[in-house]
Design a protein around this motif. Structure first.
Motif, PDB file in Angstrom:
ATOM      1  N   ALA A 160       0.827  -1.210   0.000  1.00 31.20           N
ATOM      2  CA  ALA A 160       0.000   0.000   0.000  1.00 31.20           C
ATOM      3  C   ALA A 160       0.862   1.262   0.000  1.00 31.20           C
ATOM      4  O   ALA A 160       0.407   2.314  -0.436  1.00 31.20           O
ATOM      5  CB  ALA A 160      -0.929   0.006   1.209  1.00 31.20           C
ATOM      6  N   GLY A 161       2.086   1.138   0.480  1.00 32.25           N
ATOM      7  CA  GLY A 161       2.992   2.279   0.496  1.00 32.25           C
ATOM      8  C   GLY A 161       3.082   2.924   1.863  1.00 32.25           C
ATOM      9  O   GLY A 161       2.411   2.522   2.814  1.00 32.25           O
ATOM     10  N   PRO A 162       3.917   3.959   1.950  1.00 29.72           N
ATOM     11  CA  PRO A 162       4.090   4.646   3.234  1.00 29.72           C
ATOM     12  C   PRO A 162       2.776   5.252   3.720  1.00 29.72           C
ATOM     13  O   PRO A 162       2.011   5.803   2.921  1.00 29.72           O
ATOM     14  CB  PRO A 162       5.108   5.750   2.915  1.00 29.72           C
ATOM     15  CG  PRO A 162       5.741   5.354   1.621  1.00 29.72           C
ATOM     16  CD  PRO A 162       4.746   4.514   0.893  1.00 29.72           C
ATOM     17  N   PRO A 163       2.515   5.155   5.012  1.00 25.04           N
ATOM     18  CA  PRO A 163       1.227   5.622   5.527  1.00 25.04           C
ATOM     19  C   PRO A 163       0.970   7.109   5.280  1.00 25.04           C
ATOM     20  O   PRO A 163      -0.176   7.514   5.088  1.00 25.04           O
ATOM     21  CB  PRO A 163       1.282   5.307   7.019  1.00 25.04           C
ATOM     22  CG  PRO A 163       2.680   4.957   7.313  1.00 25.04           C
ATOM     23  CD  PRO A 163       3.350   4.578   6.049  1.00 25.04           C
ATOM     24  N   ASP A 164       2.021   7.929   5.266  1.00 28.45           N
ATOM     25  CA  ASP A 164       1.831   9.366   5.046  1.00 28.45           C
ATOM     26  C   ASP A 164       1.388   9.702   3.633  1.00 28.45           C
ATOM     27  O   ASP A 164       0.845  10.783   3.401  1.00 28.45           O
ATOM     28  CB  ASP A 164       3.119  10.130   5.377  1.00 28.45           C
ATOM     29  CG  ASP A 164       3.429  10.104   6.867  1.00 28.45           C
ATOM     30  OD1 ASP A 164       2.503   9.843   7.668  1.00 28.45           O
ATOM     31  OD2 ASP A 164       4.601  10.328   7.223  1.00 28.45           O
ATOM     32  N   SER A 165       1.611   8.767   2.693  1.00 25.81           N
ATOM     33  CA  SER A 165       1.234   9.041   1.300  1.00 25.81           C
ATOM     34  C   SER A 165      -0.137   8.464   0.938  1.00 25.81           C
ATOM     35  O   SER A 165      -0.577   8.614  -0.203  1.00 25.81           O
ATOM     36  CB  SER A 165       2.297   8.476   0.356  1.00 25.81           C
ATOM     37  OG  SER A 165       2.282   7.055   0.398  1.00 25.81           O
TER      38      SER A 165
END
Length: 171
Positions: free
Chosen positions: A121-126
């Motif tokens: 899913a990718g980095p949570p901030d993105s």
């Protein structure tokens, strides 16, 4: 479980059999601890966090757990128990091997794919919608199957402990 007493071994074969049984017991015990810790502490602690914190923390834990100590214990429990079953055909060791094989399959078929999807899913901030990502991860499913792994591995550990006791009585 009871059965015919295993044949008495001497010398190098006895030492190899005992070493395999001890290694199986130790690595299985370590894995019971890992799965249990995730069950009663890690996932319980993460459950109360917000979506971005949950995703970031779980991703970090998943990256960190892939290390030589974990891989040795996870793979070693299966390998050493299989070797112990071959060298010491005890019903306790065979039962432990069957249980740990179930754990191995659950890990590969359920928990790892869920972990990988969350990492992908990718980095949570993105993330535009971290709540949707967390929901897709399905904590309840991950935790339910981890409970099965915890109970099965703990039972396998107990069986291996008993196999050591039984082996000690037989010499």
């Amino acid at each position: 479980m009871s059965g015919a007493a295993p044949p008495r071994l001497t010398g190098g074969m006895f030492a190899l059999m005992v070493a395999a049984l001890i290694a199986a017991t130790m690595t299985t015990g370590l894995m019971a601890g890992v799965f249990g810790l995730y069950q009663h502490t890690v996932m319980a602690g993460l459950a109360g966090t917000d979506d971005r914190t949950f995703i970031g923390a779980f991703q970090a834990l998943d990256r960190a757990i892939i290390n030589p100590w974990f891989m040795f214990s996870f793979g070693g429990a299966l390998l050493f128990t299989a070797v112990a079953a071959f060298l010491n055909p005890s019903p306790w060791v065979f039962a432990a091997l069957g249980l740990y094989l179930v754990v191995f399959v659950i890990t590969v078929a359920v928990n790892v794919p869920l972990n990988d999807a969350l990492k992908a899913a990718g980095p949570p901030d993105s993330l535009a919608d971290p709540a949707a990502v967390r929901a897709a991860f399905n904590e309840a499913r991950w935790t339910a199957w981890n409970l099965v792994r915890t109970l099965a591995t703990t039972t396998a550990f107990g069986f291996l402990c008993w196999a050591l006791v039984a082996r000690g009585k037989l010499g």
